[in-house]
Enzyme design. Structure first.
Site, mmCIF file in Angstrom:
data_model
loop_
_atom_site.group_PDB
_atom_site.id
_atom_site.type_symbol
_atom_site.label_atom_id
_atom_site.label_comp_id
_atom_site.label_asym_id
_atom_site.label_seq_id
_atom_site.Cartn_x
_atom_site.Cartn_y
_atom_site.Cartn_z
ATOM 1 N N GLU A 73 51.615 42.888 31.082
ATOM 2 C CA GLU A 73 50.775 42.919 29.882
ATOM 3 C C GLU A 73 51.056 44.136 29.034
ATOM 4 O OE1 GLU A 73 46.600 41.898 30.258
ATOM 5 O OE2 GLU A 73 47.058 41.384 32.335
ATOM 6 N N CYS A 86 50.321 50.201 24.429
ATOM 7 C CA CYS A 86 49.852 50.403 25.800
ATOM 8 C C CYS A 86 50.738 49.547 26.711
ATOM 9 C CB CYS A 86 48.380 49.981 25.882
ATOM 10 S SG CYS A 86 47.725 50.130 27.545
ATOM 11 N N CYS A 93 48.321 45.511 40.519
ATOM 12 C CA CYS A 93 48.075 46.917 40.888
ATOM 13 C C CYS A 93 47.526 46.952 42.312
ATOM 14 C CB CYS A 93 47.067 47.550 39.931
ATOM 15 S SG CYS A 93 46.751 49.297 40.307
ATOM 16 N N CYS A 97 40.192 49.452 41.898
ATOM 17 C CA CYS A 97 39.088 49.876 41.035
ATOM 18 C C CYS A 97 38.201 48.661 40.763
ATOM 19 C CB CYS A 97 39.617 50.454 39.731
ATOM 20 S SG CYS A 97 40.778 51.806 40.010
ATOM 21 N N CYS A 324 42.736 46.108 30.225
ATOM 22 C CA CYS A 324 43.905 45.931 31.076
ATOM 23 C C CYS A 324 43.662 44.886 32.146
ATOM 24 C CB CYS A 324 44.335 47.281 31.647
ATOM 25 S SG CYS A 324 43.980 47.596 33.359
#
Ligand code: SF4
Length: 335
Positions: A73, A86, A93, A97, A324
């Site tokens: 992305e 960005c 990932c 989180c 994100c």
């Protein structure tokens, strides 16, 4: 290169990076037989555009696929005096989180330096056209999918390639890389002379809450993270930025007491970095909501009163899921 003189390699590099050409056939400064040989043996781009969203505020969001079908992305954000892109450093990932959709993908794989650079080339070509000079400077932020410091070597290689004068010529001074707190790499970055700016995502002023929101904190708790930040601060050069990012989650990390705790924590560690307060982008199925505007302002005021410079980041591209991980996670779960 194919028995050709070295200057041909420089021409090809400039064709790919400075002129942002998409095929060897477009490199008309090369002899025809060399273009044909290159086309037979190599490819310029490996990412393919899967989907593209245009926000009412001009933000463009891309979901690319790697050659082996992993999502990447990228977000292009036009501003008055510059554009900001960005980029992602990993597909998915490995960090968990709890306020981030990318976490739900897990780590799919690290991106190569080429795949990092290509995101920038493809976004600029989409915004301005192939080979068209950009009207403004380009800033880069490594805040897309992935933890950049878990792909440190490829990230730094990409940053060096992008800085090349006969390439994109986006110097490290225009690049900010955000980490969830990979302490050894913060220390490594401190030793690199020509480096990008550092941003550290905090999200909580206490270990108890940070363990919950950003489980990487169990490995490197706040005391160790902020000690590394302190050492990094000592290595700062004139004009270099160092920031903390704090995502604002309603009723979770946005109280007056938490603002005081955050200010006291940074003051205790003698950290003079500014704090960026980031409005959370709500995303199903995550349970969090963004803090109301007034709450963010009050929080900011408390930080400022205690001597901490704090800014509220303006949300961009909300209508196109610009937080994100939102695109990839949605396409993976079929939403
Ligand atoms: S916020 Fe960043 S580091 Fe944390 S899971 Fe999401 S992509 Fe990874």
């Amino acid at each position: 290169m194919l028995g050709e003189p070295a200057y041909r390699a420089r021409q090809v590099f400039a064709g790919v990076h400075q002129r942002r050409l998409c095929s060897f056939g477009q490199m008309t400064d090369l002899p025809g037989d060399l273009r044909a040989k290159l086309s037979e043996r190599a490819v310029i781009s490996t990412l393919t555009l899967e989907s593209r969203y245009l926000s009412t505020d001009g933000t463009r969001r891309y979901l690319f696929k790697t050659h082996d079908n992993f999502p990447v992305e990228t977000v292009f954000i036009p501003e008055d005096r510059r554009d900001t892109i960005c980029f992602s450093s990993q597909s998915g990932c490995p960090l968990q989180c709890t306020f981030c959709l990318t976490a739900q993908l897990g780590l799919l794989r690290n991106l190569t330096a080429g795949e990092i650079v290509e995101q920038i080339i493809m976004a600029l070509n989409d915004a301005y056209g192939v080979s068209v000079r950009t009207p403004r400077g380009t800033n880069l932020v490594g805040m897309g999918a992935g933890e950049p410091f878990l792909n440190f070597a490829e990230l730094m290689k990409a940053i060096r390639i992008m800085a090349e004068r006969n390439g994109l010529h986006i110097v490290p001074h225009r690049v900010t890389v955000s980490t969830a707190g990979i302490v050894p790499r913060i220390r490594d970055l401190a030793t690199i002379a020509d480096r990008p700016h550092l941003a550290v995502s905090l999200a909580a002023p206490t270990d108890e809450l940070r363990n919950e929101l950003m489980p990487i904190n169990k490995k490197w708790p706040l005391r160790e993270l902020l000690a590394a930040c302190g050492d990094f601060q000592k290595s700062l050069k004139a004009g270099e930025r160092f920031t903390f990012e704090y995502v604002m989650l309603a009723g979770v990390n946005d109280s007056d007491e938490q603002a005081r705790n955050l200010a006291n924590l940074l003051n205790r560690h003698e950290l003079r970095a500014k704090v960026n307060l980031i409005p959370h982008n709500p995303a199903e199925p995550l349970a969090y909501q963004p803090s109301p505007r007034e709450r963010v302002e009050t929080f900011r005021g408390i930080l400022e009163a205690k001597g901490i410079q704090a800014f509220v980041r303006r949300p961009r591209g909300r209508d196109i899921l610009a937080a994100c991980g939102q695109l990839a996670a949605r396409s993976a779960t079929g939403q």
